[in-house]
Enzyme design. Structure first.
Site, PDB file in Angstrom:
ATOM      1  N   TYR A   1     -17.335 -30.253  23.656  1.00 22.02           N
ATOM      2  CA  TYR A   1     -17.459 -29.039  24.465  1.00 22.02           C
ATOM      3  C   TYR A   1     -16.504 -29.106  25.660  1.00 22.02           C
ATOM      4  O   TYR A   1     -15.756 -28.155  25.933  1.00 22.02           O
ATOM      5  CB  TYR A   1     -18.909 -28.857  24.935  1.00 22.02           C
ATOM      6  CG  TYR A   1     -19.087 -27.677  25.858  1.00 22.02           C
ATOM      7  CD1 TYR A   1     -19.032 -26.375  25.362  1.00 22.02           C
ATOM      8  CD2 TYR A   1     -19.294 -27.853  27.223  1.00 22.02           C
ATOM      9  CE1 TYR A   1     -19.173 -25.291  26.208  1.00 22.02           C
ATOM     10  CE2 TYR A   1     -19.438 -26.771  28.070  1.00 22.02           C
ATOM     11  CZ  TYR A   1     -19.378 -25.497  27.556  1.00 22.02           C
ATOM     12  OH  TYR A   1     -19.513 -24.426  28.395  1.00 22.02           O
TER      13      TYR A   1
ATOM     14  N   GLU B   1     -25.667 -19.642  27.859  1.00 21.58           N
ATOM     15  CA  GLU B   1     -25.872 -19.873  29.293  1.00 21.58           C
ATOM     16  C   GLU B   1     -27.237 -19.346  29.741  1.00 21.58           C
ATOM     17  O   GLU B   1     -27.924 -19.983  30.537  1.00 21.58           O
ATOM     18  CB  GLU B   1     -24.753 -19.240  30.120  1.00 21.58           C
ATOM     19  CG  GLU B   1     -23.390 -19.887  29.936  1.00 21.58           C
ATOM     20  CD  GLU B   1     -23.278 -21.303  30.471  1.00 21.58           C
ATOM     21  OE1 GLU B   1     -24.195 -21.794  31.147  1.00 21.58           O
ATOM     22  OE2 GLU B   1     -22.244 -21.938  30.197  1.00 21.58           O
TER      23      GLU B   1
ATOM     24  N   TRP C   1     -28.145 -28.686  29.635  1.00 22.92           N
ATOM     25  CA  TRP C   1     -27.054 -28.230  28.782  1.00 22.92           C
ATOM     26  C   TRP C   1     -27.040 -29.057  27.495  1.00 22.92           C
ATOM     27  O   TRP C   1     -26.670 -28.552  26.434  1.00 22.92           O
ATOM     28  CB  TRP C   1     -25.732 -28.311  29.529  1.00 22.92           C
ATOM     29  CG  TRP C   1     -24.608 -27.662  28.785  1.00 22.92           C
ATOM     30  CD1 TRP C   1     -23.468 -28.254  28.345  1.00 22.92           C
ATOM     31  CD2 TRP C   1     -24.515 -26.288  28.387  1.00 22.92           C
ATOM     32  NE1 TRP C   1     -22.673 -27.338  27.700  1.00 22.92           N
ATOM     33  CE2 TRP C   1     -23.303 -26.118  27.710  1.00 22.92           C
ATOM     34  CE3 TRP C   1     -25.357 -25.183  28.532  1.00 22.92           C
ATOM     35  CZ2 TRP C   1     -22.890 -24.900  27.179  1.00 22.92           C
ATOM     36  CZ3 TRP C   1     -24.952 -23.964  28.000  1.00 22.92           C
ATOM     37  CH2 TRP C   1     -23.734 -23.833  27.338  1.00 22.92           C
TER      38      TRP C   1
END
Length: 179
Positions: A19, A41, A49
């Site tokens: 990522y 998000e 995350w």
């Protein structure tokens, strides 16, 4: 420790490293990919995350590859399917926000041509102005969500450390992105 320093110590096949190196801060032009990032998000709110990255493939499958037109047309049975899907975050407010936001993006497309064009129409704004604009148009979008969405998709200054190997790559990409 910054996200860059954390990620650069990870093996190249780690989901955080992938990522970081190939997605975080890279400009996103495709509306479905922008929508995916917004949904991810939103779903990260209150969670790590890491949880979102581990569930990203499940989200993609559950939300029909984040094809905006498909998600915008979801009816009650799709909403129930999502709320019963253990592979994603089963939060009613977040699921409802994804569907509503897809519908809103379709409305914005009528006026601006694309989600990206809507963002670029308002670019650049301060973080506070972006938050106000997003809250006016979308659901479940607070300051942190809007900031992370815009940073991670290339519309705010790169979140990468200046000494990060990815920093200059993203700056170069942005130079051609905003022309």
């Amino acid at each position: 420790m910054s996200y860059c320093k954390f990620c650069l110590d990870l093996p190249p096949d780690n989901h955080h490293r992938i990522y970081h190196d190939f997605h975080y801060g890279h400009p996103i032009e495709n509306d479905d990919e922008l929508f995916e990032r917004l949904v991810l998000e939103i779903n990260q709110a209150g969670l790590s995350w890491d949880t979102i990255l581990r569930k990203q493939k499940n989200f993609k499958k559950a939300f029909d590859d984040f094809i905006i037109e498909k998600v915008a047309a979801y009816e009650e049975h799709e909403r129930e399917r999502l709320l019963n899907d253990a592979g994603i975050i089963r939060n009613k407010l977040k699921v409802n926000a994804a569907i509503y936001n897809a519908q809103k993006i379709l409305e914005l497309r009528k006026e601006y041509g694309s989600f990206k064009a809507w963002i670029l129409h308002h670019y650049p704004l301060t973080k506070e102005e972006w938050v106000k604009l997003f809250k006016k148009n979308f659901k479940f979008v607070g300051g942190e969500i809007v900031n992370e969405f815009l940073q991670s998709s290339g519309y705010l200054p790169t979140p990468h450390d200046k000494d990060c190997p990815v920093y200059q790559e993203i700056e170069d990409l942005k130079n051609s992105f905003f022309v």
